[in-house]
Design a protein around this motif. Structure first.
Motif, PDB file in Angstrom:
ATOM      1  N   ILE A 248       0.828  -1.202   0.000  1.00 49.32           N
ATOM      2  CA  ILE A 248       0.000   0.000   0.000  1.00 49.32           C
ATOM      3  C   ILE A 248       0.869   1.262   0.000  1.00 49.32           C
ATOM      4  CG2 ILE A 248      -0.281   0.165   2.512  1.00 49.32           C
ATOM      5  CD1 ILE A 248      -2.978   0.879  -0.179  1.00 49.32           C
ATOM      6  N   ILE A 249       2.068   1.170   0.604  1.00 54.44           N
ATOM      7  CA  ILE A 249       3.005   2.296   0.561  1.00 54.44           C
ATOM      8  C   ILE A 249       3.552   2.473  -0.851  1.00 54.44           C
ATOM      9  CG2 ILE A 249       5.141   3.239   1.496  1.00 54.44           C
ATOM     10  CD1 ILE A 249       2.851   3.061   3.506  1.00 54.44           C
ATOM     11  N   TYR A 250       3.936   1.356  -1.493  1.00 58.13           N
ATOM     12  CA  TYR A 250       4.441   1.441  -2.861  1.00 58.13           C
ATOM     13  C   TYR A 250       3.392   2.050  -3.798  1.00 58.13           C
ATOM     14  CZ  TYR A 250       8.168  -1.798  -1.392  1.00 58.13           C
ATOM     15  OH  TYR A 250       9.231  -2.385  -0.762  1.00 58.13           O
ATOM     16  N   VAL A 251       2.136   1.660  -3.630  1.00 56.07           N
ATOM     17  CA  VAL A 251       1.070   2.196  -4.486  1.00 56.07           C
ATOM     18  C   VAL A 251       1.044   3.716  -4.392  1.00 56.07           C
ATOM     19  CG1 VAL A 251      -1.447   2.361  -4.726  1.00 56.07           C
ATOM     20  CG2 VAL A 251      -0.345   0.115  -4.479  1.00 56.07           C
ATOM     21  N   GLN A 252       1.213   4.248  -3.192  1.00 53.05           N
ATOM     22  CA  GLN A 252       1.194   5.705  -3.021  1.00 53.05           C
ATOM     23  C   GLN A 252       2.478   6.348  -3.552  1.00 53.05           C
ATOM     24  OE1 GLN A 252      -0.742   6.893   0.964  1.00 53.05           O
ATOM     25  NE2 GLN A 252      -0.244   4.721   1.236  1.00 53.05           N
ATOM     26  N   ARG A 253       3.639   5.731  -3.273  1.00 54.55           N
ATOM     27  CA  ARG A 253       4.898   6.305  -3.749  1.00 54.55           C
ATOM     28  C   ARG A 253       4.957   6.355  -5.272  1.00 54.55           C
ATOM     29  NH1 ARG A 253       9.300   3.177   0.145  1.00 54.55           N
ATOM     30  NH2 ARG A 253       8.882   4.361   2.089  1.00 54.55           N
ATOM     31  N   GLU A 254       4.421   5.320  -5.907  1.00 52.33           N
ATOM     32  CA  GLU A 254       4.458   5.237  -7.372  1.00 52.33           C
ATOM     33  C   GLU A 254       3.373   6.086  -8.023  1.00 52.33           C
ATOM     34  OE1 GLU A 254       3.918   1.109  -8.061  1.00 52.33           O
ATOM     35  OE2 GLU A 254       5.707   0.539  -6.922  1.00 52.33           O
TER      36      GLU A 254
ATOM     37  N   LYS B  90      -7.010  12.414  -1.105  1.00 49.27           N
ATOM     38  CA  LYS B  90      -8.131  11.733  -0.453  1.00 49.27           C
ATOM     39  C   LYS B  90      -7.683  10.684   0.553  1.00 49.27           C
ATOM     40  CE  LYS B  90     -11.039  12.016  -4.603  1.00 49.27           C
ATOM     41  NZ  LYS B  90     -11.836  11.220  -5.585  1.00 49.27           N
ATOM     42  N   LEU B  91      -6.366  10.395   0.613  1.00 55.22           N
ATOM     43  CA  LEU B  91      -5.871   9.262   1.385  1.00 55.22           C
ATOM     44  C   LEU B  91      -4.528   9.587   2.018  1.00 55.22           C
ATOM     45  CD1 LEU B  91      -5.488   6.146   2.086  1.00 55.22           C
ATOM     46  CD2 LEU B  91      -4.519   5.936  -0.212  1.00 55.22           C
ATOM     47  N   MET B  92      -4.349   9.148   3.259  1.00 50.03           N
ATOM     48  CA  MET B  92      -3.019   9.051   3.846  1.00 50.03           C
ATOM     49  C   MET B  92      -2.992   7.792   4.703  1.00 50.03           C
ATOM     50  SD  MET B  92      -2.977  12.062   6.701  1.00 50.03           S
ATOM     51  CE  MET B  92      -4.113  12.126   8.077  1.00 50.03           C
ATOM     52  N   SER B  93      -1.788   7.312   5.000  1.00 50.81           N
ATOM     53  CA  SER B  93      -1.686   6.043   5.714  1.00 50.81           C
ATOM     54  C   SER B  93      -0.585   6.109   6.755  1.00 50.81           C
ATOM     55  CB  SER B  93      -1.409   4.891   4.734  1.00 50.81           C
ATOM     56  OG  SER B  93      -0.127   5.033   4.139  1.00 50.81           O
ATOM     57  N   VAL B  94      -0.681   5.209   7.730  1.00 51.42           N
ATOM     58  CA  VAL B  94       0.353   5.064   8.738  1.00 51.42           C
ATOM     59  C   VAL B  94       0.597   3.572   8.943  1.00 51.42           C
ATOM     60  CG1 VAL B  94      -1.281   5.108  10.687  1.00 51.42           C
ATOM     61  CG2 VAL B  94       1.105   5.731  11.061  1.00 51.42           C
ATOM     62  N   ILE B  95       1.884   3.211   9.135  1.00 54.92           N
ATOM     63  CA  ILE B  95       2.232   1.823   9.402  1.00 54.92           C
ATOM     64  C   ILE B  95       1.952   1.534  10.870  1.00 54.92           C
ATOM     65  CG2 ILE B  95       4.067   0.102   9.333  1.00 54.92           C
ATOM     66  CD1 ILE B  95       5.487   2.021   7.305  1.00 54.92           C
ATOM     67  N   LEU B  96       1.196   0.511  11.138  1.00 55.13           N
ATOM     68  CA  LEU B  96       0.869   0.154  12.511  1.00 55.13           C
ATOM     69  C   LEU B  96       2.001  -0.631  13.161  1.00 55.13           C
ATOM     70  CD1 LEU B  96      -2.878  -0.846  12.082  1.00 55.13           C
ATOM     71  CD2 LEU B  96      -1.932   1.308  12.925  1.00 55.13           C
ATOM     72  N   GLY B  97       1.955  -0.745  14.462  1.00 53.95           N
ATOM     73  CA  GLY B  97       2.982  -1.457  15.209  1.00 53.95           C
ATOM     74  C   GLY B  97       3.195  -2.875  14.700  1.00 53.95           C
ATOM     75  N   ASP B  98       4.462  -3.298  14.606  1.00 60.96           N
ATOM     76  CA  ASP B  98       4.765  -4.663  14.194  1.00 60.96           C
ATOM     77  C   ASP B  98       5.851  -5.235  15.101  1.00 60.96           C
ATOM     78  OD1 ASP B  98       7.274  -3.736  13.214  1.00 60.96           O
ATOM     79  OD2 ASP B  98       6.388  -3.288  11.266  1.00 60.96           O
ATOM     80  N   ALA B  99       6.322  -6.422  14.763  1.00 59.04           N
ATOM     81  CA  ALA B  99       7.246  -7.130  15.650  1.00 59.04           C
ATOM     82  C   ALA B  99       8.609  -6.464  15.766  1.00 59.04           C
ATOM     83  CB  ALA B  99       7.420  -8.571  15.158  1.00 59.04           C
ATOM     84  N   ASP B 100       8.956  -5.586  14.824  1.00 52.76           N
ATOM     85  CA  ASP B 100      10.285  -4.990  14.805  1.00 52.76           C
ATOM     86  C   ASP B 100      10.314  -3.531  15.241  1.00 52.76           C
ATOM     87  OD1 ASP B 100      11.368  -7.329  13.946  1.00 52.76           O
ATOM     88  OD2 ASP B 100      11.310  -6.814  11.831  1.00 52.76           O
ATOM     89  N   SER B 101       9.221  -3.003  15.758  1.00 51.04           N
ATOM     90  CA  SER B 101       9.219  -1.579  16.055  1.00 51.04           C
ATOM     91  C   SER B 101       8.439  -1.302  17.328  1.00 51.04           C
ATOM     92  CB  SER B 101       8.602  -0.794  14.890  1.00 51.04           C
ATOM     93  OG  SER B 101       7.196  -0.887  14.924  1.00 51.04           O
TER      94      SER B 101
END
Length: 247
Positions: free
Chosen positions: A78-84, A93-104
């Motif tokens: 989903i990040i690549y879709v926005q970057r490209e 119309k859209l913004m996103s945030v990466i949610l917590g994962d095992a490495d952060s």
């Protein structure tokens, strides 16, 4: 249906254990319309070889989506879709945030007031009620649509350009059929007619724009033969409509 709208989207390849730790995003949209339009847009994305970029895109409900993809590093798609700029119409119309994962140590945002109600899927049946006064429902009374606090009718909303089930977006062309007439061979449809006219039910198949259901219909207190004095009739009011919702 304006107002900020949130969606959780999660990477979910069954054969990849990393699905449990990575690939979780919170998407923020300018409206529910935009969220559903992005869902449809993601379904159309293809890679250079012409394969679907999302090999799976599943809605558990309007605010919880799961996916798999043919991209490398699938948790970032989903990040690549926005970057490209793959879907440029969503830049504002859209913004996103990466949610917590095992490495952060990212925090897990929790949003209040989630949207309650059914997914807007073509060929499904819905009640139609007023958003501000949720005790007011559309009811088919003979050849009219009246607004009632004691009776309600379910309606089938069908995409006229697509036979299979899919998420409806604002510009889709649809028909509206009272479910109590679905067994009739002739078929009955709701027609809005010209601006200012009362909604009617008849044999003529009239096409609506899906969004007209939500803000293009008003209520008129009127007297008409066969109805009690002061009946509330649903009326075509594209510039001064009430707010309605599907339930």
């Amino acid at each position: 249906m304006s107002g900020i709208f949130y969606v959780y989207i999660k990477y979910a390849r069954e054969t990849d254990t990393k699905r449990a730790d990575w690939g979780r995003h919170l998407l923020t949209f300018e409206s529910r319309w935009a969220a559903d339009e992005l869902f449809r847009g993601l379904q159309t994305l293809k890679n250079a070889a012409g394969a679907n970029r999302y090999s799976k895109l599943q809605r558990v409900n309007p605010q919880l989506w799961y996916y798999d993809t043919i991209d490398g590093d699938p948790w970032w798609t989903i990040i690549y879709v926005q970057r490209e700029n793959a879907l440029p119409e969503f830049n504002y119309k859209l913004m996103s945030v990466i949610l917590g994962d095992a490495d952060s140590g990212r925090n897990w945002p929790v949003f209040s007031n989630p949207t309650i109600g059914p997914d807007w899927i073509s060929s499904k049946n819905f009640y139609i009620r007023n958003r501000r006064q949720p005790d007011l429902y559309w009811y088919r009374d003979s050849g009219r649509i009246v607004v009632s606090t004691t009776r309600r009718t379910k309606f089938r909303i069908k995409d006229v350009d697509y036979d299979k089930e899919r998420v409806l977006i604002r510009n889709d062309k649809v028909t509206i059929e009272p479910v109590d007439g679905l067994g009739d061979t002739a078929g009955y449809y709701v027609a809005k007619g010209a601006e200012g006219q009362k909604l009617s039910v008849g044999l003529v198949k009239e096409t609506w724009r899906f969004s007209e259901l939500f803000d293009g219909i008003g209520v008129t207190w009127s007297t008409e033969e066969g109805f009690v004095t002061g009946t509330q009739f649903a009326t075509n009011a594209p510039d001064a409509g009430d707010e309605w919702e599907l339930c």
